[in-house]
Design a protein around this motif. Structure first.
Motif, PDB file in Angstrom:
ATOM      1  N   VAL A  85       0.828  -1.209   0.000  1.00  0.00           N
ATOM      2  CA  VAL A  85       0.000   0.000   0.000  1.00  0.00           C
ATOM      3  C   VAL A  85       0.862   1.260   0.000  1.00  0.00           C
ATOM      4  N   ASN A 118       7.660 -11.838   0.881  1.00  0.00           N
ATOM      5  CA  ASN A 118       6.390 -11.361   1.396  1.00  0.00           C
ATOM      6  C   ASN A 118       6.500 -10.951   2.844  1.00  0.00           C
ATOM      7  N   CYS A 119       7.120  -9.856   3.099  1.00  0.00           N
ATOM      8  CA  CYS A 119       7.235  -9.253   4.416  1.00  0.00           C
ATOM      9  C   CYS A 119       8.476  -9.617   5.209  1.00  0.00           C
ATOM     10  N   CYS A 123       8.065  -3.010   8.618  1.00  0.00           N
ATOM     11  CA  CYS A 123       7.016  -2.296   7.903  1.00  0.00           C
ATOM     12  C   CYS A 123       7.066  -0.781   8.061  1.00  0.00           C
TER      13      CYS A 123
ATOM     14  N   ARG B 147       4.964 -24.980  -6.782  1.00  0.00           N
ATOM     15  CA  ARG B 147       3.671 -24.990  -6.098  1.00  0.00           C
ATOM     16  C   ARG B 147       2.798 -23.900  -6.680  1.00  0.00           C
TER      17      ARG B 147
ATOM     18  N   ASP C 219       1.756 -14.346   7.303  1.00  0.00           N
ATOM     19  CA  ASP C 219       0.942 -13.220   6.859  1.00  0.00           C
ATOM     20  C   ASP C 219       1.827 -12.015   6.557  1.00  0.00           C
ATOM     21  N   PRO C 220       1.771 -11.501   5.337  1.00  0.00           N
ATOM     22  CA  PRO C 220       2.581 -10.313   5.058  1.00  0.00           C
ATOM     23  C   PRO C 220       2.070  -9.123   5.861  1.00  0.00           C
ATOM     24  N   GLY C 221       2.967  -8.394   6.478  1.00  0.00           N
ATOM     25  CA  GLY C 221       2.540  -7.253   7.277  1.00  0.00           C
ATOM     26  C   GLY C 221       2.450  -7.580   8.757  1.00  0.00           C
ATOM     27  N   ALA C 222       2.612  -8.841   9.117  1.00  0.00           N
ATOM     28  CA  ALA C 222       2.545  -9.238  10.521  1.00  0.00           C
ATOM     29  C   ALA C 222       3.929  -9.633  11.000  1.00  0.00           C
ATOM     30  N   TYR C 223       4.381  -9.032  12.082  1.00  0.00           N
ATOM     31  CA  TYR C 223       5.701  -9.412  12.592  1.00  0.00           C
ATOM     32  C   TYR C 223       5.743  -9.430  14.113  1.00  0.00           C
ATOM     33  N   GLU C 259      12.856 -16.565   6.966  1.00  0.00           N
ATOM     34  CA  GLU C 259      13.129 -15.130   6.812  1.00  0.00           C
ATOM     35  C   GLU C 259      13.440 -14.432   8.134  1.00  0.00           C
ATOM     36  N   PHE C 302       4.429 -20.107   2.553  1.00  0.00           N
ATOM     37  CA  PHE C 302       3.346 -19.675   3.431  1.00  0.00           C
ATOM     38  C   PHE C 302       2.513 -20.850   3.926  1.00  0.00           C
ATOM     39  N   VAL C 377       0.192  -1.305  10.611  1.00  0.00           N
ATOM     40  CA  VAL C 377       1.076  -0.863   9.531  1.00  0.00           C
ATOM     41  C   VAL C 377       0.265  -0.310   8.375  1.00  0.00           C
ATOM     42  N   GLY C 378       0.947   0.202   7.392  1.00  0.00           N
ATOM     43  CA  GLY C 378       0.280   0.710   6.200  1.00  0.00           C
ATOM     44  C   GLY C 378       0.183   2.226   6.247  1.00  0.00           C
ATOM     45  N   ILE C 451      -3.605  -3.872   8.502  1.00  0.00           N
ATOM     46  CA  ILE C 451      -3.089  -2.977   7.472  1.00  0.00           C
ATOM     47  C   ILE C 451      -4.095  -1.857   7.265  1.00  0.00           C
ATOM     48  N   TYR C 465      -3.905  -8.069  -5.147  1.00  0.00           N
ATOM     49  CA  TYR C 465      -2.680  -8.347  -4.403  1.00  0.00           C
ATOM     50  C   TYR C 465      -2.788  -9.654  -3.633  1.00  0.00           C
ATOM     51  N   PHE C 466      -3.889  -9.819  -2.891  1.00  0.00           N
ATOM     52  CA  PHE C 466      -4.023 -11.025  -2.084  1.00  0.00           C
ATOM     53  C   PHE C 466      -4.200 -12.261  -2.932  1.00  0.00           C
ATOM     54  N   PHE C 469      -0.897 -13.319  -4.151  1.00  0.00           N
ATOM     55  CA  PHE C 469      -0.180 -13.980  -3.061  1.00  0.00           C
ATOM     56  C   PHE C 469      -0.656 -15.419  -2.942  1.00  0.00           C
ATOM     57  N   GLU C 473       1.232 -19.041  -3.362  1.00  0.00           N
ATOM     58  CA  GLU C 473       1.545 -19.797  -2.153  1.00  0.00           C
ATOM     59  C   GLU C 473       0.722 -21.069  -1.999  1.00  0.00           C
TER      60      GLU C 473
END
Lengths: 160, 234, 617
Positions: A85, A118-119, A123, B147, C219-223, C259, C302, C377-378, C451, C465-466, C469, C473
């Motif tokens: 975004v 992917n992340c 962020c 995949r 999940d992208p955006g989650a840490y 990662e 994922f 985030v975002g 987000i 986008y999703f 993904f 995945e």
């Protein structure tokens, strides 16, 4: 070839030839060579008594492994939702344009490989690009060219 | 012995059977594609779906992999099941429109349109060839790679495999390879002819248009070294 | 050989540590989370250490690199304890001054303080910063006091006291009852009752049982899980040891995604230290209970975060989900009963034991107890990790804690639950956060990614986008998931490129239903959510893309064009210079013009123009 086989055997021994350590073994080989050479996969298949086709299935399933040789510098653009975004696709497009390759490919001079992730969990600095484990946050389209030039002339190898 | 209900009928089966085993034993018809008696069940084509459970918690599962349970309630033809099944067939048609097997399924379940771009890839990744090669022929020359939308079936490194003995088992069992429909209507139409004529092609052609005689078209097992030199040297 | 530590000795060690630390020493804590690493916190910490040494101040001040403080927007962060003076966006050149003014002369440096966005007031103390004020940081709060590579720091904040009291005075069944009473639910997303899961696993027949910690966090955006495992690894270890005792497991595995190298490093160190202190291994703290933990690394997929896929990975097989039943609690790792919980779930266990289930169940709502850590985030001013009690509204989180949307833009929607979740529009901003309310709204709690999106975010683009993904995945086995996500992506991409046609939305809905119904695992079953929820709340945006071929948010490249506004253009030629296609023409001090035939809409000019003269429509 001999020396390489020796190294691969060392990795396999380090993990006690255990089938359950297969992913860890491949990770070590990937870390050593920056990709998974064909011969190494055949050797692992033989030593662990796992069909080669299963190992290939596993290696191609995961993002961490590459069956193709990677370039000197690994450029990773973060495509996490937060970065998305904030305009990450445009940064990626600029990298594609400037390096003249698609995601997953390596430049003809073998200098750069372009990947996405992917992340990364940073962020607040989105959009982010990572080159050889160096984080470049708050990326701007005009920064892309400068970064590429910086790493093109850099004599250091990937791990520093 | 396990007691369960299928379509209101109370039945008894052995422990360890799947719902599909039970249905077949009692003569209840559930369509399948990636299932084969001689091979281990896979559950990939999602055609054999049945609805289990009741009320809010009812869900669809593939009967070829779901084990029988004491007191399980199974329904084979609810609205949800039929709509999902039709969508699966529509998706398969969009990948392998020429497969007689898929065309038959379309006719039988009333799928009359394909709203997706036709890909003409033929391989629907049902995995029958992989299981045939591994389990019946003990070859293990081909397998799944990658995949998601990039998933494919191939030999190691996409070159001729040392393990492949050219037995043709993969072609034999492939639903997309079986009796390609050449028949009276163009590719994009679903003509319904297969249900009434079998095999379609003999009415229009001199011989069976079976791909067994044209190995190499999809022929994963007999692919030659690629012409382009790839960067696979050490 | 050193004598093995028993329960009473642990208490003694803890008192010794506390006694040592009571001495009036200032502690300069520096946030060492991965986010701050990217800001250069390692250099900041090293410079502090060097300066303290140079000025011979070791007696009055120490430097500690801690776990993530959560306020990632403001890194590098330095908090001076014990006062709690909060300095943000520290640069290397500020360090000497911090030492001379704040450490030695006890004076505050105003320019390093956080300024309240609304009142413009300068805030001195950490607990007064609006970002932290409304949070309830019972799990995450300790990150700021602990060097994750130093077990003594964890002991100093009462760490491992829960384990000691469990081993001393509770039976495994009593532990399970306490967790059940607390109402703790799985923090990985599905929200299954943790106590119940433990009970099922412990009652499954067999001597050998396993427990697993899921740190795949795909999940992208989650840490959050990353920051917990990096910043306070012992809290997770303690939770796992207590869980293993309750369930009857002798071995546990922590599965960390590829990662997260820093998390792997810190948890490895923590496990070794725990073993040294006789908290892991044979006869823990002198009791009959033996348990050890091993680390398993992911390799980048994922779907491998799904329960059954994760177990396959630990076994060295490919990480593809399996048909259930049997469930992991009955037949898991190597066929034995296995209990899998998320990192945050494990981290909640010690505090439930220490403060009691009654205390814990007072926090949150009727159905969802305790707190939840979210990654905010975002398009948000205060990007970071926030811990709030269940039941807090989205409005409070986004505006009171998050500080609202940057640039005074309009809030449009917030996405929760990652690729399995959905968007919650601005009309529902007073929705209280808990498992049920989010599911009813068409989304889900997920692992905690939040987000935030503003008026310049295109919802069709978000759906695309999703789906992109998910189609990448998906493991690819089930036709419904593999082809479903691919075809949904194709349709939404066509819509975003102006090729949408009548009937596309209905087709998407039908395909989404089929994907959800027919797929075997959670990925396929929830793949429909992003599409269905964006259509549910933003159908008109889809229709504008289809009927009018326009993108109101100005995102979809084929549907927008860049132009230069006469009003704002000053003729500075800055945009000319950055345009890669040489599509802009104009002289100095004259209105510039973009040649639409050459423009590739890369956005470089928009980024560069300081006068807001580039318009996207």
């Amino acid at each position: 070839m001999e020396a390489e086989n020796l190294k691969v055997n060392q990795v396999i021994e380090k993990h006690h030839r255990e089938k359950k350590e297969l992913i860890a073994i491949l990770q070590d080989i990937q870390a050593e060579y920056n990709y998974l050479p064909q011969e190494s996969l055949k050797l692992v298949a033989k030593s662990l008594r796992v069909p080669l086709i299963d190992i290939i299935g596993l290696a191609t399933f995961y993002r961490a492994f590459s069956l193709k040789r990677r370039g000197k510098h690994l450029v990773t653009a973060c495509l996490g939702t937060a970065c998305h975004v904030r305009g990450a696709p445009m940064i990626l497009d600029e990298f594609k344009r400037k390096l003249n390759i698609q995601v997953g490919e390596t430049t003809k001079d073998n200098l750069f490989t372009l990947e996405t992730v992917n992340c990364l969990g940073a962020c607040a600095l989105g959009p982010i690009a990572v080159i050889d484990n160096n984080y470049f946050g708050q990326m701007k389209i005009r920064k892309v060219d400068k970064l590429i030039k910086k790493f093109s002339s850099d004599k250091r190898s990937r791990s520093e | 012995m396990v007691t369960l209900k299928i379509n209101g009928l109370e039945i008894k089966t052995e422990q360890g059977w799947t719902v599909l085993d039970a249905a077949k034993f009692y003569g209840l018809e559930i369509p399948t594609l990636c299932y084969h008696e001689g091979l281990s069940p896979y559950g990939g084509c999602r055609l054999c779906l049945v609805e289990i459970g009741e009320g809010q918690r009812a869900k669809l599962v593939s009967s070829c992999t779901y084990p029988v349970e004491e007191g399980l309630v199974v329904r084979t033809d609810t609205k949800r099941v039929i709509e999902a099944r039709r969508m699966m067939i529509e998706l398969m048609l969009s990948i392998a429109p020429n497969s007689k097997k898929v065309q038959d399924l379309a006719s039988k379940f009333g799928v009359t349109q394909v709203r997706f771009k036709i890909r003409n890839e033929e391989c629907i990744l049902c995995g029958l060839c992989v299981r045939m090669c591994a389990e019946q022929m003990d070859g293990r020359a081909i397998g799944f790679q990658h995949r998601g939308y990039r998933r494919k079936i191939s030999t190691p490194f996409d070159i001729r495999s040392e393990e492949c003995r050219l037995c043709g088992g993969c072609i034999y069992i492939c639903p997309a390879c079986q009796l390609r429909c050449q028949g009276p209507q163009p590719d994009t139409a679903i003509c319904n002819a297969c249900l009434t004529m079998e095999p379609t092609c003999l009415d229009h052609y001199e011989e069976l248009q079976c791909w067994m005689y044209d190995a190499g078209r999809c022929g994963t097992c007999v692919r030659e070294k690629p012409e382009k030199t790839q960067d696979i040297k050490q | 050989m050193k004598e093995k530590i028993k329960i009473k000795k642990l208490e003694k060690i803890r008192s010794e540590i506390s006694r040592e630390r009571k001495i009036n020493k200032t502690c300069i804590t520096i946030c060492g989370g991965t986010g701050c690493h990217a800001y250069g916190c390692i250099k900041v910490a090293q410079t502090f250490v060097d300066e303290i040494k140079k000025q011979n101040l070791q007696e009055i001040a120490e430097v500690r690199t801690t776990g993530c403080h959560g306020f990632c927007e403001r890194g590098p962060i330095v908090v001076i304890q014990p006062d709690g003076i909060f300095y943000q966006r520290i640069q290397l050149k500020d360090i000497k001054e911090v030492i001379s003014e704040t450490i030695i002369n006890k004076k505050i440096i105003e320019r390093l303080l956080y300024i309240d966005l609304k009142t413009e007031e300068k805030i001195i103390y950490e607990n007064q910063v609006p970002f932290y004020k409304k949070q309830k940081r019972i799990i995450f709060g300790n990150n700021g006091f602990i060097d994750p590579t130093e077990i003594k720091d964890y002991l100093a904040v009462n760490g491992y006291s829960a384990l000691a009291s469990v081993l001393e005075s509770m039976t495994p069944q009593e532990v399970i009852e306490e967790i059940k009473k607390s109402g703790l639910r799985g923090r990985g997303g599905a929200g299954f009752h943790t106590g119940l899961k433990w009970e099922i696993t412990s009652k499954s027949p067999g001597e050998i049982k396993y427990i697993v910690c899921n740190c795949d966090e795909g999940d992208p955006g989650a840490y959050m899980d990353r920051s917990l495992l990096e910043g306070n690894p012992h809290s997770v270890i303690e939770g796992m040891i207590i869980g293993a005792y309750a369930i009857g497991a002798k071995e546990g595995f922590i599965y960390v995604r590829d990662e997260y190298p820093l998390a792997v490093e810190n948890i490895t160190i923590a496990i070794e230290q725990a073993r040294e202190y006789n908290l892991l291994g044979k006869n823990i703290l002198g009791t009959n209970f033996s348990f050890d933990i091993f680390i398993s690394k992911g390799a980048g997929a994922f779907v491998s975060g799904e329960e059954s896929a994760l177990l396959a990975c630990i076994e060295g097989k490919i990480g593809i989900p399996k048909q259930r039943p049997p469930y992991p609690a009955q037949r898991g790792l190597w066929g034995k009963p296995t209990n899998i919980n998320n990192v945050e779930t494990w981290a909640n266990v010690p505090i439930i034991i220490n403060k009691g289930a009654s205390w814990y169940s007072q926090i949150g709502t009727k159905g969802s107890k305790g707190t939840k850590i979210f990654s905010l985030v975002g398009k948000i001013n205060n990007t970071g990790l926030v811990e709030v009690p269940m039941g807090m509204t989205l409005r409070e989180i986004i505006f009171d804690i998050g500080g609202g949307i940057p640039g005074e833009r309009e809030f449009k929607a917030v996405q929760t639950g990652g690729p399995s979740g959905g968007c919650i529009p601005k009309e529902m901003i007073d929705l209280p956060i808990d498992y049920e309310s989010l599911t009813q709204a068409g989304s889900m709690m997920g692992s905690g990614g939040m987000i935030v999106m503003d008026e310049n975010t295109c919802m069709v683009d978000v759906a695309k986008y999703f789906l992109n993904f998910l189609r990448d995945e998906s493991c690819g086995k089930c036709l419904s998931c593999r082809e479903g996500t691919q075809r949904m992506w194709e349709i939404v991409t066509d819509i975003s490129e102006g090729k949408g046609k009548k009937g596309d939305i209905e087709l998407l809905e039908a395909l989404a239903e089929a994907t959800r119904d027919a797929s075997m695992c959670g990925l396929g079953q929830t793949a429909a959510n992003p599409v269905l929820s964006t259509i549910r709340y933003f159908r008109d945006e889809f229709e504008i893309h289809i009927k009018e071929k326009k993108c109101p948010a100005g995102v979809c490249i084929n549907l927008i064009h860049y132009s230069i506004s006469k009003e704002f253009c000053t003729g500075c030629m800055a945009c000319l210079k950055v345009c890669p296609q040489n599509a802009i023409s104009g002289e100095l001090k004259e209105l510039h013009v973009i040649d639409q035939t050459k423009c590739i809409k890369c956005g470089a000019c928009f980024e560069t123009c300081k006068f807001d003269a580039i318009k996207i429509e």
